[in-house]
Design an enzyme around this catalytic site. Structure first.
Site, PDB file in Angstrom:
ATOM      1  N   GLU A  39      -4.374   7.821   7.475  1.00  0.00           N
ATOM      2  CA  GLU A  39      -5.271   6.871   6.811  1.00  0.00           C
ATOM      3  C   GLU A  39      -5.526   5.667   7.727  1.00  0.00           C
ATOM      4  O   GLU A  39      -6.654   5.201   7.868  1.00  0.00           O
ATOM      5  CB  GLU A  39      -4.650   6.432   5.476  1.00  0.00           C
ATOM      6  CG  GLU A  39      -5.607   5.619   4.609  1.00  0.00           C
ATOM      7  CD  GLU A  39      -4.989   5.200   3.270  1.00  0.00           C
ATOM      8  OE1 GLU A  39      -3.841   5.603   2.985  1.00  0.00           O
ATOM      9  OE2 GLU A  39      -5.669   4.467   2.529  1.00  0.00           O
ATOM     10  N   GLU A  61       2.194   1.854  -3.375  1.00  0.00           N
ATOM     11  CA  GLU A  61       1.138   2.429  -4.219  1.00  0.00           C
ATOM     12  C   GLU A  61       1.115   3.959  -4.072  1.00  0.00           C
ATOM     13  O   GLU A  61       1.094   4.700  -5.057  1.00  0.00           O
ATOM     14  CB  GLU A  61      -0.214   1.817  -3.826  1.00  0.00           C
ATOM     15  CG  GLU A  61      -1.433   2.460  -4.472  1.00  0.00           C
ATOM     16  CD  GLU A  61      -2.525   2.779  -3.461  1.00  0.00           C
ATOM     17  OE1 GLU A  61      -2.896   3.956  -3.350  1.00  0.00           O
ATOM     18  OE2 GLU A  61      -3.010   1.853  -2.756  1.00  0.00           O
ATOM     19  N   HIS A  62       1.147   4.445  -2.836  1.00  0.00           N
ATOM     20  CA  HIS A  62       1.153   5.901  -2.613  1.00  0.00           C
ATOM     21  C   HIS A  62       2.381   6.551  -3.252  1.00  0.00           C
ATOM     22  O   HIS A  62       2.289   7.577  -3.901  1.00  0.00           O
ATOM     23  CB  HIS A  62       1.198   6.196  -1.106  1.00  0.00           C
ATOM     24  CG  HIS A  62      -0.156   6.292  -0.477  1.00  0.00           C
ATOM     25  ND1 HIS A  62      -0.574   7.409   0.203  1.00  0.00           N
ATOM     26  CD2 HIS A  62      -1.182   5.414  -0.420  1.00  0.00           C
ATOM     27  CE1 HIS A  62      -1.801   7.212   0.668  1.00  0.00           C
ATOM     28  NE2 HIS A  62      -2.187   6.012   0.315  1.00  0.00           N
ATOM     29  N   HIS A 104       0.828  -1.203   0.000  1.00  0.00           N
ATOM     30  CA  HIS A 104       0.000   0.000   0.000  1.00  0.00           C
ATOM     31  C   HIS A 104       0.870   1.264   0.000  1.00  0.00           C
ATOM     32  O   HIS A 104       0.581   2.242  -0.685  1.00  0.00           O
ATOM     33  CB  HIS A 104      -0.916  -0.050   1.220  1.00  0.00           C
ATOM     34  CG  HIS A 104      -1.678   1.208   1.468  1.00  0.00           C
ATOM     35  ND1 HIS A 104      -1.303   2.120   2.431  1.00  0.00           N
ATOM     36  CD2 HIS A 104      -2.778   1.728   0.876  1.00  0.00           C
ATOM     37  CE1 HIS A 104      -2.146   3.138   2.412  1.00  0.00           C
ATOM     38  NE2 HIS A 104      -3.050   2.931   1.483  1.00  0.00           N
TER      39      HIS A 104
END
Lengths: 424, 420
Positions: free
Chosen positions: B143, B71-72, B68
């Site tokens: 997040e 991905e960012h 993840h």
């Protein structure tokens, strides 16, 4: 997209296309957001769950399943100062039925019978149904409260618009709902049948003449009178008269910051294109000032964005931040709005905002759901525009118009949900 | 190599292309749409925390949440980052990481060629530095915190922690504040170079687009890559659930529950038919038309937020029932009783017909939006089947198949997760 008045206070919006494999029909009942919100919310769910022909939930669901898993969804929306009660039927296009069944016309009849022939006795709605829907509605309210983003947004609106009808909660109040009787709901039902504007949206592949005559026949027996129909008018406050900071502490890991602003509008399309572009530059999208600065540069939050609620002339900024950073984020957000007011933004960002908005408007026609929502979101408007017309209006907005729009904005209420300090 | 795959029932078709670069490409031309949706994905997700490149001796273990995080970070570049580039075209771009894949997407009405070029280019051009990694830790930290307050998310992840002892599906997709603090640029490059090889990826485009345009841009942007061979290690997992009951107090107004029946996992992924049969079985047991659903609703045990799901991915499979209830234990018992009843009595022809029609309708409805189509193309490919396999399967399913799928439920091997 076709709009037709088919009888007193009843509008039929259709979009015929073979582009999709699904058809959607929505019945919108446009009622004023008022002291009867709880009654009308409960009524919506009663109408959408069962009717005289299919008096139990299982019977209704079996009927829907026989229409290839059609779904019937009741919903209550706040659009401006209207409480819109809606029933939506989604079904597959009959071109794809395995045995050539007529799906859409049966679905439309089913939807109309939910509105016109609910399962009632001379005393009103039946106790058993009433109790079930009361519980479901109260649990829905609780469940929405558990979503802290939704909760914080709702609390900000409640505070900001406490002297306006807009402050009323669309699903009503639990205390009131629990005390409602079958008779009171029956009265609310009679009331909406005769006094509320109704809009029916049909999107998909269908026979227009057939749909029109079915709907016409269903409504003509009501003999609605023009003088009885109540048009909803939304009050627009062009500027903020007080600015409040409201805080609340809860056991949460992340705090929430919600800022309510008045956009300076006097009706829902007042200076709409310029305000829309300005809001996008300020805080909608990954090119916006809030995303680029408050999230990317300052690393203060995962989301921080602004949106325009044109049906009430509000701009709302939402962010999830650590409680200790809430004031810092608030200052940063205010600073970015000031930058827009001063005109300190590039031509590129104007272009990005316009491109992103026009792209969005052009995409509305690509989904049966978004076409249906477009009809619904415009149910209060006398002047109806197709999405692509907005795309054009947006492209013509100038830098000066954006700056003027930003200078019309006044901050109103700030709501902060703080996280309780953990015990050492 | 290029194939046109058609389906007469749905009147749909798409191209499947083996691009010389090593990438699998799917194009579904839909000229009556105004927009186009593109998805560029890799078969790499949060469960891939341990791997070994072929020929190397050692296994590489990486911090939880790194897929993840990657991905960012991929959106960033030495010059203009990807968001800034998309801002010039008006496309709506995004990305997501799931348990077993990471996908980069955009949707646009105009400037498709330019957008596709940006998408392929930024995903293939990693740029990580220690400084930018640190900045992201703040954003992702928020997040993670946001999800910690989300009771629907927590009830699911608590359930997964109850179902699994070792399988990494039990860890949060974004990791933890502590685990992401261990991520550095070097680790990101190591994961990138393993999993973002074109042979492990797929591109799907659906909408107002021409196959020739997609291929021309792919030819220009993508360079041929030699495949990287690697093993994704899934730790040994005991058959039994780890916990039978997990409860957490978040002070919610409406308590949430999730019930999971763990499946013994023999193959890494389920076939299309196994998946469809299980979904039909779930619908017969607790779908909106089932006697159980009607009963629980009238007894006040469930509300409109009740649902069920066949929860599957690479290396894990479980049947889930989720919802809100003031009496989750009662719901739990009722579901088990109903499964056991159906296991003994079988199902009626009518129940079979109703569920088959309902799910067939849902399948047809899924062929509407270009977003869903591109997403399904990637999903089906990663799972090893074709986009039209499901709709064709409906003709072959029998009542006995569903009865067998219901008998496959292991009612003993189950966990209940509750958020109060």
């Amino acid at each position: 997209m076709n709009i037709k008045q088919i009888c007193e206070g009843v509008r039929l919006c259709t979009h015929k296309t073979t582009q999709f494999k699904t058809s959607v029909v929505t019945l919108n009942i446009i009622t004023p957001l008022d002291g009867k919100a709880s009654e009308k919310a409960l009524l919506t769910f009663l109408l959408g769950r069962t009717n005289k022909d299919f008096p139990t939930v299982t019977q209704m669901n079996r009927k829907l399943a026989s229409l290839y898993g059609a779904s019937l969804t009741p919903a209550v929306m706040k659009i401006g100062e209207a409480q819109v009660l809606s029933l939506t039927l989604t079904s597959i296009d009959e071109r794809f039925s395995l045995r050539g069944e007529k799906i859409l016309s049966e679905g439309v009849s089913l939807l109309l019978s939910c509105l016109f022939t609910p399962d009632i006795t001379p005393d009103g709605f039946k106790e058993e149904n009433l109790e079930r829907e009361k519980r479901l509605l109260m649990e829905k309210i609780d469940s929405e409260h558990d979503d802290k983003r939704v909760y914080s947004f709702g609390r900000m609106i409640e505070e900001m618009c406490r002297d306006e009808m807009y402050g009323i909660e669309r699903l009503g109040k639990k205390e009131k709902i629990s005390a409602l009787s079958g008779k009171e709901i029956f009265e609310a039902w009679k009331d909406i049948l005769f006094t509320c504007p109704i809009q029916i949206n049909v999107t998909g592949n269908f026979d227009e003449a057939e749909i029109e005559s079915t709907v016409k026949a269903a409504f003509s027996s009501l003999k609605r009178k023009k003088e009885d129909i109540i048009e909803v008018r939304t009050e627009f406050l062009t500027e903020s008269y007080s600015s409040d900071l409201v805080t609340e502490v809860q056991k949460v890991k992340q705090g929430k910051l919600v800022i309510g602003m008045r956009a300076g509008m006097t009706y829902e399309f007042d200076n709409f294109p310029a305000i829309k572009v300005m809001t996008a530059i300020f805080g909608s999208g990954t090119f916006s000032k809030l995303f680029m600065n408050v999230r990317e540069k300052m690393s203060l939050c995962y989301y921080c964005s602004a949106r325009l609620i044109n049906n009430k002339g509000l701009i709302v900024v939402e962010s999830g931040v650590e409680t200790e950073n809430a004031m810092k984020a608030l200052e940063a957000i205010r600073h970015e709005l000031d930058e827009v007011r001063k005109g300190s933004f590039t031509d590129e960002i104007i272009e990005s905002a316009k491109l992103s908005l026009t792209d969005m408007y052009k995409s509305v026609m690509d989904s049966v759901g978004s076409i249906d929502s477009w009809f619904t979101m415009n149910c209060l408007s006398g002047e109806f525009r197709a999405p692509v017309e907005y795309a054009e209006l947006i492209s013509n907005v100038s830098r000066e118009e954006i700056i003027i729009a930003a200078n019309m904005v006044t901050e109103d209420t700030v709501f902060i949900l703080e996280s309780e300090k953990e015990a050492e | 190599m290029e194939k046109l795959i058609k389906n007469d029932l749905l009147n749909e078709s798409y191209y499947e292309i083996d691009h010389p670069s090593g990438l699998k490409i799917f194009v579904m031309e839909k000229p009556d749409y105004s927009g186009t949706f593109a998805m560029f994905g890799t078969k790499y997700g949060s469960v891939d925390t341990c791997f070994r490149i072929k020929g190397e001796k050692n296994y590489t273990s990486v911090p939880e949440g790194i897929a993840h995080f990657l991905e960012h970070k991929l959106f960033e570049s030495e010059e203009l980052d990807a968001f800034e580039r998309f801002a010039k075209t008006g496309a709506n771009a995004n990305a997501f990481t799931s348990f077993d894949r990471t996908c980069y997407i955009f949707r646009c009405a105009d400037n498709f060629n330019e957008n596709l070029e940006i998408l392929l280019d930024f995903v293939k051009a990693p740029y990580f530095t220690e400084e930018t990694v640190q900045k992201e830790q703040g954003i992702i930290g928020q997040e993670i915190r946001m999800y910690q307050d989300d009771p629907d998310w927590q009830v699911l992840f608590n359930l997964l922690r109850g179902l699994y002892h070792n399988n990494p599906v039990r860890i949060d997709i974004a990791g933890t504040i502590e685990s992401i603090a261990e991520i550095n640029a070097e680790l990101l490059y190591s994961c990138y170079n393993t999993f973002y090889n074109l042979s492990n990826m797929a591109l799907a485009v659906a909408g107002n687009v021409k196959k020739e345009d997609v291929l021309r841009i792919a030819d220009r942007v993508l360079k041929k890559e030699e495949p990287v061979f690697f093993e994704q290690i899934i730790p040994e997992e005991p058959e039994a659930v780890k916990e039978k009951y997990i409860e957490e107090n978040l002070g919610v107004d409406m308590p949430k529950f999730a019930i999971g029946f763990k499946e013994n996992h023999k193959s890494p992924v389920r076939t299309a038919k196994e998946t469809l049969l299980c979904n039909l079985a779930l619908d017969v047991i607790a779908g909106k038309v089932s006697p159980l659903y009607g009963e629980m609703l009238s007894e006040g045990l469930i509300n409109s937020n009740f649902g069920k799901e066949y929860f599957i991915g690479r290396g894990f499979a479980a049947k889930l029932f989720m919802g809100e209830s003031n009496e989750p234990e009662k719901v739990h018992k009722k579901i088990i009783d109903e499964i056991e009843r159906l296991q003994k009595s079988g199902i009626s022809d009518e129940d079979f017909d109703v569920s088959l029609k309902r799910l067939y309708g849902a399948e047809v409805n899924s062929f509407n939006d270009v977003d869903d189509l591109a997403n399904s193309l990637v999903d089906c490919y990663f799972n090893g089947y074709g986009l039209f396999d499901n709709v064709e399967l409906y003709k072959t399913i029998t009542k006995e198949d569903i009865e067998k799928a219901i008998r496959d439920f292991d009612t003993e091997n189950c966990c209940l997760s509750v958020i109060k």
